[in-house]
Motif scaffolding. Structure first.
Motif, PDB file in Angstrom:
ATOM      1  N   GLY A 141      21.036 -11.873 -44.550  1.00 46.44           N
ATOM      2  CA  GLY A 141      20.271 -10.529 -45.443  1.00 46.44           C
ATOM      3  C   GLY A 141      19.097 -11.496 -46.238  1.00 46.44           C
ATOM      4  N   VAL A 142      18.620 -12.716 -45.710  1.00 54.46           N
ATOM      5  CA  VAL A 142      17.834 -13.608 -46.355  1.00 54.46           C
ATOM      6  C   VAL A 142      16.157 -13.479 -45.520  1.00 54.46           C
ATOM      7  CG1 VAL A 142      17.163 -15.907 -46.967  1.00 54.46           C
ATOM      8  CG2 VAL A 142      19.431 -15.041 -46.945  1.00 54.46           C
ATOM      9  N   GLU A 143      15.161 -13.500 -46.360  1.00 52.57           N
ATOM     10  CA  GLU A 143      13.966 -13.451 -45.695  1.00 52.57           C
ATOM     11  C   GLU A 143      13.479 -14.791 -45.523  1.00 52.57           C
ATOM     12  OE1 GLU A 143       9.306 -11.992 -46.388  1.00 52.57           O
ATOM     13  OE2 GLU A 143      10.804 -11.165 -47.780  1.00 52.57           O
ATOM     14  N   PHE A 144      12.878 -15.296 -44.299  1.00 53.93           N
ATOM     15  CA  PHE A 144      12.642 -16.530 -44.033  1.00 53.93           C
ATOM     16  C   PHE A 144      11.240 -16.923 -44.132  1.00 53.93           C
ATOM     17  CE2 PHE A 144      11.454 -19.917 -40.869  1.00 53.93           C
ATOM     18  CZ  PHE A 144      12.052 -20.998 -41.639  1.00 53.93           C
ATOM     19  N   VAL A 145      10.736 -17.611 -44.814  1.00 59.69           N
ATOM     20  CA  VAL A 145       9.089 -17.497 -44.659  1.00 59.69           C
ATOM     21  C   VAL A 145       8.651 -18.972 -44.515  1.00 59.69           C
ATOM     22  CG1 VAL A 145       7.171 -17.105 -46.574  1.00 59.69           C
ATOM     23  CG2 VAL A 145       9.383 -15.799 -47.031  1.00 59.69           C
ATOM     24  N   MET A 146       7.459 -18.852 -43.636  1.00 57.88           N
ATOM     25  CA  MET A 146       6.936 -20.233 -43.107  1.00 57.88           C
ATOM     26  C   MET A 146       5.802 -20.455 -43.868  1.00 57.88           C
ATOM     27  SD  MET A 146       6.114 -22.340 -40.909  1.00 57.88           S
ATOM     28  CE  MET A 146       6.929 -22.253 -39.601  1.00 57.88           C
ATOM     29  N   VAL A 147       5.794 -21.897 -44.273  1.00 60.64           N
ATOM     30  CA  VAL A 147       4.578 -22.440 -45.448  1.00 60.64           C
ATOM     31  C   VAL A 147       4.241 -23.620 -44.970  1.00 60.64           C
ATOM     32  CG1 VAL A 147       4.008 -22.779 -47.943  1.00 60.64           C
ATOM     33  CG2 VAL A 147       6.047 -21.312 -47.470  1.00 60.64           C
ATOM     34  N   PRO A 148       2.807 -23.766 -44.219  1.00 62.09           N
ATOM     35  CA  PRO A 148       2.302 -24.737 -43.608  1.00 62.09           C
ATOM     36  C   PRO A 148       1.501 -25.693 -44.714  1.00 62.09           C
ATOM     37  CG  PRO A 148       1.010 -22.904 -42.990  1.00 62.09           C
ATOM     38  CD  PRO A 148       2.052 -22.342 -43.557  1.00 62.09           C
ATOM     39  N   PHE A 167       2.418 -18.539 -34.034  1.00 64.41           N
ATOM     40  CA  PHE A 167       3.990 -18.490 -33.786  1.00 64.41           C
ATOM     41  C   PHE A 167       4.764 -17.536 -34.639  1.00 64.41           C
ATOM     42  CE2 PHE A 167       8.482 -20.135 -34.379  1.00 64.41           C
ATOM     43  CZ  PHE A 167       8.626 -20.081 -32.996  1.00 64.41           C
ATOM     44  N   SER A 168       4.366 -17.518 -35.932  1.00 58.52           N
ATOM     45  CA  SER A 168       5.188 -16.806 -37.074  1.00 58.52           C
ATOM     46  C   SER A 168       4.717 -15.344 -36.611  1.00 58.52           C
ATOM     47  CB  SER A 168       4.364 -17.002 -38.477  1.00 58.52           C
ATOM     48  OG  SER A 168       4.802 -18.265 -38.722  1.00 58.52           O
ATOM     49  N   SER A 169       3.454 -14.818 -36.425  1.00 59.04           N
ATOM     50  CA  SER A 169       3.022 -13.780 -35.852  1.00 59.04           C
ATOM     51  C   SER A 169       3.499 -13.122 -34.756  1.00 59.04           C
ATOM     52  CB  SER A 169       1.193 -13.603 -35.664  1.00 59.04           C
ATOM     53  OG  SER A 169       1.087 -12.032 -35.128  1.00 59.04           O
ATOM     54  N   GLU A 170       4.068 -14.033 -33.770  1.00 58.31           N
ATOM     55  CA  GLU A 170       4.507 -13.727 -32.422  1.00 58.31           C
ATOM     56  C   GLU A 170       6.035 -13.358 -32.745  1.00 58.31           C
ATOM     57  OE1 GLU A 170       4.014 -16.960 -29.865  1.00 58.31           O
ATOM     58  OE2 GLU A 170       1.993 -16.718 -30.018  1.00 58.31           O
ATOM     59  N   HIS A 171       6.579 -13.941 -33.630  1.00 53.89           N
ATOM     60  CA  HIS A 171       8.206 -13.850 -33.793  1.00 53.89           C
ATOM     61  C   HIS A 171       8.516 -13.148 -35.088  1.00 53.89           C
ATOM     62  CE1 HIS A 171       7.933 -17.146 -30.834  1.00 53.89           C
ATOM     63  NE2 HIS A 171       9.000 -16.879 -30.618  1.00 53.89           N
ATOM     64  N   ASN A 172       7.751 -12.516 -35.646  1.00 55.04           N
ATOM     65  CA  ASN A 172       7.945 -11.480 -36.795  1.00 55.04           C
ATOM     66  C   ASN A 172       8.302 -12.420 -38.121  1.00 55.04           C
ATOM     67  OD1 ASN A 172       7.392  -9.230 -38.206  1.00 55.04           O
ATOM     68  ND2 ASN A 172       9.618  -8.508 -37.682  1.00 55.04           N
ATOM     69  N   ILE A 173       7.692 -13.610 -38.199  1.00 54.98           N
ATOM     70  CA  ILE A 173       8.321 -14.591 -39.209  1.00 54.98           C
ATOM     71  C   ILE A 173       7.246 -14.476 -40.328  1.00 54.98           C
ATOM     72  CG2 ILE A 173       8.465 -16.780 -40.124  1.00 54.98           C
ATOM     73  CD1 ILE A 173       9.610 -17.533 -37.401  1.00 54.98           C
ATOM     74  N   ALA A 174       7.580 -13.986 -41.630  1.00 55.66           N
ATOM     75  CA  ALA A 174       6.716 -14.165 -42.739  1.00 55.66           C
ATOM     76  C   ALA A 174       5.936 -15.305 -43.102  1.00 55.66           C
ATOM     77  CB  ALA A 174       7.491 -13.469 -44.148  1.00 55.66           C
ATOM     78  N   PHE A 175       4.565 -15.378 -43.330  1.00 52.33           N
ATOM     79  CA  PHE A 175       3.775 -16.341 -43.438  1.00 52.33           C
ATOM     80  C   PHE A 175       3.118 -16.475 -44.685  1.00 52.33           C
ATOM     81  CE2 PHE A 175      -0.179 -18.614 -42.551  1.00 52.33           C
ATOM     82  CZ  PHE A 175       0.288 -19.755 -41.627  1.00 52.33           C
ATOM     83  N   LYS A 210      23.229 -18.287 -51.433  1.00 54.52           N
ATOM     84  CA  LYS A 210      23.024 -16.588 -51.338  1.00 54.52           C
ATOM     85  C   LYS A 210      21.397 -16.158 -51.766  1.00 54.52           C
ATOM     86  CE  LYS A 210      27.764 -14.852 -51.554  1.00 54.52           C
ATOM     87  NZ  LYS A 210      28.265 -16.164 -51.340  1.00 54.52           N
ATOM     88  N   PRO A 211      20.474 -16.730 -51.257  1.00 53.31           N
ATOM     89  CA  PRO A 211      19.241 -16.694 -51.693  1.00 53.31           C
ATOM     90  C   PRO A 211      18.676 -15.322 -51.091  1.00 53.31           C
ATOM     91  CG  PRO A 211      19.333 -17.996 -49.676  1.00 53.31           C
ATOM     92  CD  PRO A 211      20.768 -17.893 -50.071  1.00 53.31           C
ATOM     93  N   LYS A 212      17.399 -14.824 -51.866  1.00 47.60           N
ATOM     94  CA  LYS A 212      16.698 -13.697 -51.100  1.00 47.60           C
ATOM     95  C   LYS A 212      15.557 -14.294 -50.257  1.00 47.60           C
ATOM     96  CE  LYS A 212      17.638 -11.177 -55.464  1.00 47.60           C
ATOM     97  NZ  LYS A 212      16.797 -10.607 -56.735  1.00 47.60           N
ATOM     98  N   TYR A 213      15.173 -15.653 -50.642  1.00 49.60           N
ATOM     99  CA  TYR A 213      14.164 -15.962 -49.828  1.00 49.60           C
ATOM    100  C   TYR A 213      14.458 -17.666 -49.598  1.00 49.60           C
ATOM    101  CZ  TYR A 213      11.367 -12.220 -51.797  1.00 49.60           C
ATOM    102  OH  TYR A 213      11.011 -10.986 -52.238  1.00 49.60           O
ATOM    103  N   VAL A 214      14.002 -18.067 -48.247  1.00 50.60           N
ATOM    104  CA  VAL A 214      13.920 -19.402 -47.858  1.00 50.60           C
ATOM    105  C   VAL A 214      12.632 -19.814 -47.657  1.00 50.60           C
ATOM    106  CG1 VAL A 214      14.585 -20.888 -46.072  1.00 50.60           C
ATOM    107  CG2 VAL A 214      16.526 -19.639 -46.974  1.00 50.60           C
ATOM    108  N   ALA A 261      15.220 -18.757 -39.059  1.00 43.86           N
ATOM    109  CA  ALA A 261      14.713 -17.477 -39.210  1.00 43.86           C
ATOM    110  C   ALA A 261      15.860 -16.425 -38.759  1.00 43.86           C
ATOM    111  CB  ALA A 261      13.323 -17.005 -38.434  1.00 43.86           C
ATOM    112  N   TYR A 262      16.699 -16.956 -37.442  1.00 45.99           N
ATOM    113  CA  TYR A 262      17.657 -16.076 -37.046  1.00 45.99           C
ATOM    114  C   TYR A 262      19.048 -16.217 -38.047  1.00 45.99           C
ATOM    115  CZ  TYR A 262      21.722 -15.188 -33.876  1.00 45.99           C
ATOM    116  OH  TYR A 262      22.839 -14.661 -33.446  1.00 45.99           O
TER     117      TYR A 262
END
Length: 332
Positions: A264-271, A286-294, A162-166, A257-258
């Motif tokens: 209810g978890v925020e999925f965040v990309m970290v390169p 890709f993150s911008s195109e798919h509304n993924i936090a970066f 039950k995380p808030k962020y991944v 991300a889906y």
């Protein structure tokens, strides 16, 4: 008569000496030399001899041939080695590198050996530094993980907490690792075509490891296995399809991300940026195109954050990454 017998014995002894004694002496000499100085081969062989990144009894992994996924053994302790670095490896009751198997955690970390903490002790890792900053973090990263295994870890273990962020950490070798240990190309293509809602993973019920053999006791035996492993890796490397690998990885990121959003978890990309600006830009776009936090990580392109002669994060690298994650959390 005596001369004839002596001649016969000599005729037998010389071939025996040439065929048996001399080769045995050479093998023994080679064995002793490798035990005294295994660097005679190369550093990769030394890593193989002293490393524990295997699925044998003495190694840290089990393997599910049905899922084609490696799992770290539960509640397992050993001393690890790679490229001159030694560290303690201890897993929790679920088989991940955490002090305890938490029931809940605000932050879940997905990644490979960088996030696992290759080359450093647990109290020098990203997860540890996040904890010292007051965040509850759980590390699901394993050495050799890729988008396929990370999808599995998130769906089967991560969301349960039950995380808030991944936070999903990508490094450039993740594409290659898909082909080194993972699905075959046809399975990748099938996955790419699947609708998000139809993707699912079954629980692992067939984890196996392989017993150590007599040859594992001898450095020559290890050398022969090492040579075979090198050839196998070379063959697999030749099968790498970068375009297919990226298509699969992007679909996997979308899926993670889906399912995160569904829970209810925020999925965040970290390169992880280490001379990999092309991958960085691909993932940012890709993150911008798919509304993924970066998370912006260009500050990590600094050799002071990496182990010398190895390339993974050192303690300062883990500390710096924790600062970047904290900055993200404080500004979002």
């Amino acid at each position: 008569m005596q001369k004839k017998v002596s001649g016969t014995l000599l005729a037998i002894a010389i071939p025996f000496f040439v065929v048996i004694i001399i080769p045995l002496f050479i093998v023994t000499l080679f064995e002793v030399a490798l035990r005294i100085h295994p660097q005679l081969i190369d550093q990769e062989y030394v890593n193989y001899v002293f490393g524990k990144q295997t699925r044998r009894d003495s190694g840290i992994f089990e393997y599910d041939p049905d899922l084609k996924i490696y799992f770290m053994k539960k509640n397992f302790y050993t001393t690890m080695y790679a490229n001159g670095y030694v560290w303690d490896h201890q897993t929790d009751a679920r088989g991940f590198r955490n002090p305890t198997a938490k029931e809940t955690s605000d932050i879940v970390l997905l990644g490979d050996s960088f996030v696992y903490g290759h080359g450093v002790n647990q109290d020098q890792t990203l997860a540890y530094f996040l904890e010292t900053k007051g965040y509850s973090a759980y590390n699901l990263a394993q050495q050799g993980d890729n988008a396929y295994s990370e999808m599995y870890m998130l769906s089967q273990y991560g969301l349960f907490l039950k995380p808030k962020y991944v936070f999903y950490f990508y490094f450039t070798n993740d594409i290659k690792d898909l082909f080194m240990r993972g699905l075959d190309k046809e399975q990748m293509r099938e996955f790419i075509k699947q609708p998000m809602e139809s993707i699912s993973f079954k629980e692992s019920t067939n984890k196996i490891n392989f017993p150590n053999t007599l040859s594992d006791k001898f450095y020559i035996g290890k050398y022969l296995k090492f040579r075979k492993l090198v050839l196998d890796k070379k063959k697999k490397s030749q099968s790498v399809d970068t375009d297919l690998g990226w298509k699969f990885t992007k679909k996997a990121i979308e899926y993670m991300a889906y399912i995160s959003k569904q829970n209810g978890v925020e999925f965040v990309m970290v390169p992880i940026v280490k001379d990999t600006f092309e991958d960085y830009q691909i993932l940012k776009d890709f993150s911008s195109e798919h509304n993924i936090a970066f998370v912006e990580t260009l500050d990590m392109n600094n050799e002071n954050y990496y182990l010398q002669n190895d390339g993974h994060f050192n303690e300062e690298g883990h500390r710096k990454m924790a600062e970047l994650i904290e900055t993200y959390l404080q500004t979002h």
